[in-house]
Design an enzyme around this catalytic site. Structure first.
Site, PDB file in Angstrom:
ATOM      1  N   GLY A 225      72.424  31.889-114.803  1.00 24.82           N
ATOM      2  CA  GLY A 225      73.559  32.524-115.527  1.00 24.82           C
ATOM      3  C   GLY A 225      73.329  34.158-116.080  1.00 24.82           C
ATOM      4  O   GLY A 225      73.821  34.599-116.811  1.00 24.82           O
ATOM      5  N   GLU A 266      66.039  29.350-113.832  1.00 22.61           N
ATOM      6  CA  GLU A 266      66.646  29.146-112.667  1.00 22.61           C
ATOM      7  C   GLU A 266      67.696  30.148-112.121  1.00 22.61           C
ATOM      8  O   GLU A 266      68.808  29.800-112.183  1.00 22.61           O
ATOM      9  CB  GLU A 266      67.219  27.787-112.765  1.00 22.61           C
ATOM     10  N   PRO A 267      67.264  31.317-111.799  1.00 22.33           N
ATOM     11  CA  PRO A 267      68.332  32.275-111.556  1.00 22.33           C
ATOM     12  C   PRO A 267      68.888  32.360-110.185  1.00 22.33           C
ATOM     13  O   PRO A 267      68.211  31.716-109.232  1.00 22.33           O
ATOM     14  CB  PRO A 267      67.533  33.624-111.651  1.00 22.33           C
ATOM     15  N   TYR A 311      88.696  32.836-108.427  1.00 18.46           N
ATOM     16  CA  TYR A 311      88.569  33.330-109.603  1.00 18.46           C
ATOM     17  C   TYR A 311      89.259  34.741-110.161  1.00 18.46           C
ATOM     18  O   TYR A 311      89.114  35.391-111.190  1.00 18.46           O
ATOM     19  CB  TYR A 311      87.301  33.484-110.366  1.00 18.46           C
ATOM     20  N   CYS A 338      95.611  32.657 -92.430  1.00 14.13           N
ATOM     21  CA  CYS A 338      97.302  32.461 -92.740  1.00 14.13           C
ATOM     22  C   CYS A 338      97.319  31.860 -93.836  1.00 14.13           C
ATOM     23  O   CYS A 338      97.733  30.687 -93.941  1.00 14.13           O
ATOM     24  CB  CYS A 338      97.938  31.971 -91.422  1.00 14.13           C
ATOM     25  N   GLU A 339      97.292  32.526 -94.994  1.00 17.11           N
ATOM     26  CA  GLU A 339      97.116  32.038 -96.289  1.00 17.11           C
ATOM     27  C   GLU A 339      97.407  33.087 -97.218  1.00 17.11           C
ATOM     28  O   GLU A 339      96.401  34.083 -97.409  1.00 17.11           O
ATOM     29  CB  GLU A 339      95.849  31.215 -96.471  1.00 17.11           C
ATOM     30  N   TYR A 376      77.032  33.058-103.899  1.00 14.77           N
ATOM     31  CA  TYR A 376      78.373  32.168-103.823  1.00 14.77           C
ATOM     32  C   TYR A 376      79.583  32.663-102.919  1.00 14.77           C
ATOM     33  O   TYR A 376      80.555  32.607-103.254  1.00 14.77           O
ATOM     34  CB  TYR A 376      78.923  31.821-105.185  1.00 14.77           C
TER      35      TYR A 376
HETATM   36  C1  LIG Z   1      74.246  27.073-110.516  1.00 15.97           C
HETATM   37  C2  LIG Z   1      73.106  26.745-111.344  1.00 15.97           C
HETATM   38  C3  LIG Z   1      71.905  27.876-111.556  1.00 15.97           C
HETATM   39  C4  LIG Z   1      72.183  29.430-111.063  1.00 15.97           C
HETATM   40  O1  LIG Z   1      73.102  29.812-111.838  1.00 15.97           O
HETATM   41  P1  LIG Z   1      73.418  31.638-111.807  1.00 15.97           P
HETATM   42  O2  LIG Z   1      74.749  31.614-112.577  1.00 15.97           O
HETATM   43  O3  LIG Z   1      73.807  31.716-110.371  1.00 15.97           O
HETATM   44  O4  LIG Z   1      72.153  32.171-112.080  1.00 15.97           O
HETATM   45  C5  LIG Z   1      71.097  27.434-112.187  1.00 15.97           C
HETATM   46  N1  LIG Z   1      70.728  26.326-112.789  1.00 15.97           N
HETATM   47  C6  LIG Z   1      71.782  25.185-112.317  1.00 15.97           C
HETATM   48  C7  LIG Z   1      71.459  23.724-112.852  1.00 15.97           C
HETATM   49  C8  LIG Z   1      72.744  25.607-111.781  1.00 15.97           C
HETATM   50  O5  LIG Z   1      73.572  24.483-111.295  1.00 15.97           O
END
Ligand SMILES: *Cc1c(COP(=O)(O)O)cnc(C)c1O
Length: 423
Positions: A225, A266-267, A311, A338-339, A376
């Protein structure tokens, strides 16, 4: 109001032309130097008692990227059993992969037997794990709630989110743990806290409160995040600024409890978002008259990049005109499907609304670069809609040399699993 046209983040017109000539468009272009900067930023994340960085592979799961990250010392965060298989086939050992999934895979026992770390993300998952591995070691993913006092900036935490075990059910979690004699070794929270150090410190405090309840926990995983600035007006996360107060919380916790907790992060976005551009071609220009709009139609769209339609996400867009006129114009940029929802210039956060963008005057055949397309996008698109094949991907190294890391999908692959009716 219109701002002046942007330049591409890292693609030069010459390199862009070379890539189009060799591989065609649309094509995702990853920049090795930018990827390295992201890796360095995350490996330098402040920590008190050790750090493991896991690449959240759902952000962009292409094999060459997974290899690049694991060669640099990162581990992997997988969001499904299929992602675990995808990483493992590259030779990444299971004990460097951790699974936090909305759906515990059928073969979780076999994968855990090979070393996969599993974070139980619901009470049901925890019970299934315990039934299979009584006395085993497991992680618990909690939804710590939105917290009290501060502003609610979370998007995958709080009562509206189904991810993780709701913090009020900790008693039930302990009951399941006791019934199966499980050893909880890891607590996991991932609530998308953004770039504000105050929010990160509060979330790490709430997460450490969960660690306190499980004396055998040695690892706290704070998820991902870490926001990046795709557009010029957006604010990026500085890992040093958000990480230092988090490290201080871990030190405080150690002074109080004697427990030195290892940090995992976890980036996904942070590592790839701005390290990739989607290179496209303007394949048509149409107008809807004086009260309407000028539209640029790309040879790409929601088949490669769904975030704007989904979004109202904002991505930098720049034209590389073959014959520059020096003029700028307001355009609505649309995709090739086509959307009517296939649009690249929605209003911010309002996917339903058109929002003209000031771009260099464009002609049919000009290159168009969509930046911030690493996270993404390739991995999360309306793939094969209108039967457009999956785009190619290249990695550009320091010499500007593009290396193909994913071929454009052959058309036949789109229908190869179909079973036609007999004649
Ligand atoms: C998607 C996700 C992330 C990565 O999120 P980012 O916003 O891309 O950094 C990390 N941990 C878990 C469990 C996730 O589902």
């Amino acid at each position: 109001m219109s701002q002046e046209p942007l330049q591409p983040r890292f693609l030069s017109p010459a390199v862009a032309e070379t890539i189009r000539a060799r591989h065609g468009t649309p094509v995702f272009v990853y920049d090795l130097a930018s990827l390295r900067r992201g890796i360095d930023g995350m490996l330098g994340f402040p920590n008190a008692f050790g750090l493991t960085v896991r690449y959240a592979m759902k952000a962009s799961p292409t094999g060459a990227l997974l290899q690049l990250f694991t060669n640099a010392g990162l581990h992997i965060d997988a969001s499904s059993g299929h992602e675990v298989h995808r990483a493992a086939r590259l030779g990444i050992p299971h004990n460097k992969i951790s699974l936090s999934s909305q759906e515990l895979p059928e073969d979780f026992a076999e994968l855990h037997g090979r070393g996969l770390h599993i974070n139980a993300c619901s009470l049901n998952q925890l019970d299934r794990f315990g039934a299979q591995f009584p006395g085993g070691a497991v992680g618990l993913r909690f939804n710590p709630g939105a917290g009290s006092g501060g502003n609610n900036r979370t998007n995958v935490g709080g009562p509206s989110s189904s991810f993780g075990i709701w913090h009020e059910w900790i008693g039930q979690a302990r009951e399941i743990v006791a019934r199966h004699r499980l050893k909880v070794v890891r607590i996991h929270t991932h609530i998308g806290s953004g770039s504000d150090p105050e929010v990160w410190q509060r979330v790490s405090g709430m997460s450490l409160d969960l660690v306190r309840q499980f004396p055998e926990v040695t690892v706290l995983n704070l998820g991902g995040g870490y926001k990046v600035a795709r557009m010029p007006n957006e604010k990026a996360t500085d890992p040093q600024v958000i990480g230092e107060p988090v490290a201080e919380k871990f030190r405080e916790f150690a002074r109080e409890t004697g427990r030195k907790i290892h940090l995992e992060i976890e980036p996904g976005t942070f590592l790839v978002a701005n390290a990739c551009s989607l290179l496209t071609t303007v394949q048509d220009v149409v107008s809807t008259g004086d009260d309407g709009h000028e539209f640029l139609k790309l040879d790409s769209g929601m088949t490669e990049i769904l975030r704007p339609s989904l979004y109202g996400a904002q991505h930098p867009i720049s034209i590389l005109p073959k014959s520059p006129t020096g003029r700028a114009r307001d355009y609505i940029v649309v995709g090739h499907c086509c959307e009517s929802g296939d649009i690249l210039t929605p209003a911010p956060g309002e996917p339903e609304q058109l929002h003209p963008r000031r771009l260099a005057e464009a002609a049919i055949g000009d290159l168009c670069v969509i930046d911030g397309a690493g996270a993404y996008c390739a991995g999360m698109s309306a793939k094969n809609y209108n039967s457009f094949p999956e785009a190619a991907e290249v990695l550009v190294d320091d010499s500007g040399e593009p290396r193909l890391i994913r071929k454009r999908q052959p058309l036949e692959q789109i229908w190869q699993n179909e079973i036609p009716l007999p004649e």
